[in-house]
Design a protein around this motif. Structure first.
Motif, mmCIF file in Angstrom:
data_model
loop_
_atom_site.group_PDB
_atom_site.id
_atom_site.type_symbol
_atom_site.label_atom_id
_atom_site.label_comp_id
_atom_site.label_asym_id
_atom_site.label_seq_id
_atom_site.Cartn_x
_atom_site.Cartn_y
_atom_site.Cartn_z
ATOM 1 N N CYS A 63 0.831 -1.188 0.000
ATOM 2 C CA CYS A 63 0.000 0.000 0.000
ATOM 3 C C CYS A 63 0.874 1.250 0.000
ATOM 4 N N HIS A 303 -5.774 -4.945 -4.198
ATOM 5 C CA HIS A 303 -4.646 -4.668 -3.297
ATOM 6 C C HIS A 303 -3.346 -4.819 -4.098
ATOM 7 N N TRP A 304 -2.744 -3.802 -4.632
ATOM 8 C CA TRP A 304 -3.172 -2.397 -4.601
ATOM 9 C C TRP A 304 -3.021 -1.866 -6.008
#
Length: 349
Positions: A63, A303-304
């Motif tokens: 992230c 993700h992501w």
């Protein structure tokens, strides 16, 4: 904002506010007396400030917001393998005593025995186990610290908890903590984060309304020294983990049986509690697959989409372009999983 009367219930997306029970998820994580910030990025930033490592090694596939906890000059990246574990060969010989290395229990699964051996072979390095996706790995901790982000796993509005594991981490934890509680200063932000969770729990069909509220709440998160609210901490201490873990394993197994050709983690009986069921599709069709799922009120996640890895990290960028996370959390059972699998296969056709 209200869905048609015959519209199916939405599946996936953020969790509505949990109803308290008789368990204690806080204690299950070993986090009962540990420092807790409003979000995990703030917790990591506090740890980096305390330890002051010269270099902080981060997965290329991670992230982008979490990376902001680390000063730009200290950031280093390592690639992931196709098995979603750290590429040990890329790290070996590069990490040094005094460095900090963060790795993620991807979709709830610990990286594996080779990674545990690598950690043991580098006692001068601080290792952080990112548990944002890990309700329960089914294994002992592998690093010096565990970092939890409760709102990513259960229906609580906030939290970023640092759990010291090793003796040296426990010693340093005495110096780390959020600012003292200031109810008035944090009340407005807390209400903003709580509102979509209440709206989803109490009116699950009005997804257009609570989705917009949730987007606004997520945008409000900042790196700072604000503590996790006492109310959120108290709710976490009244959640029973065992039924959640069992439901997630059962749901994952059902999707694994239905979607073997797409599964990123090819286990039909996971020992860990999955955060979601990761599937891989061709990058050129992912947008259309997601659109089909969303149109049928299955709110699969990615993700992501944006990762911080340099362009030469081709495998990590390929992961970011091709993975979809199908919901399989504890809110659901066999009928919902059958619907998720059938709708996904329809989308891929």
């Amino acid at each position: 904002m209200t869905a048609p009367a015959d519209a199916p219930d939405p599946i996936g997306g953020f969790l509505g506010l949990e109803r308290p029970g008789a368990g204690d998820l806080n204690a299950f994580w070993g986090a009962a007396d540990c420092p807790a910030w409003v979000n995990a990025t703030s917790a990591l930033a506090a740890l980096v400030t305390e330890l002051r490592p010269a270099r902080v090694w981060l997965p290329g596939y991670i992230c982008a917001e979490l990376v902001e906890a680390v000063p730009a000059a200290a950031r280093r990246y390592f690639p992931m393998t196709d098995a979603l574990a750290p590429d040990i060969a890329a790290l070996d010989g590069r990490v040094a005593d005094g460095d900090l290395v963060l790795a993620v229990d991807m979709f709830g699964r610990a990286p594996g025995p080779d990674w545990r051996d690598f950690v043991a072979a580098h006692p001068g390095v601080t290792f952080v186990e990112d548990c944002a996706q890990a309700l329960d790995t089914g294994e002992a901790p592998w690093g010096d610290w565990r970092l939890f982000s409760p709102r990513k796993l259960v229906g609580v509005p906030e939290g970023g908890i640092l759990v010291p594991i090793t003796a040296r981490a426990i010693e340093r934890a005495r110096n780390i903590g959020p600012a003292p509680e200031q109810e008035d200063a944090h009340q407005q932000a807390r209400q903003l984060r709580l509102a979509p969770m209440l709206a989803r729990r109490d009116a699950p069909q009005t997804n257009a309304r609570w989705h917009a509220m949730h987007q606004a709440a997520e945008a409000s998160h900042r790196i700072g020294d604000a503590p996790m609210s006492p109310a959120a901490r108290a709710l976490l201490s009244r959640l029973e983990p065992a039924p959640m873990i069992a439901a997630r394993k059962r749901n994952f197994a059902q999707l694994a049986e239905a979607l073997p050709d797409f599964a990123v983690i090819s286990q039909t009986e996971p020992a860990f509690a999955p955060s979601g069921f990761a599937v891989r599709v061709a990058p050129e069709v992912r947008s259309s697959v997601l659109a089909h799922l969303h149109a049928h009120r299955i709110f699969a996640a990615v993700h992501w989409r944006e990762i911080p890895a340099p362009p030469e990290f081709t495998r990590d960028h390929q992961l970011a372009a091709s993975l979809i996370t199908l919901p399989c959390d504890h809110r659901y059972g066999p009928p919902e999983m059958a619907r998720v699998a059938a709708t996904f296969l329809d989308a891929c056709r």
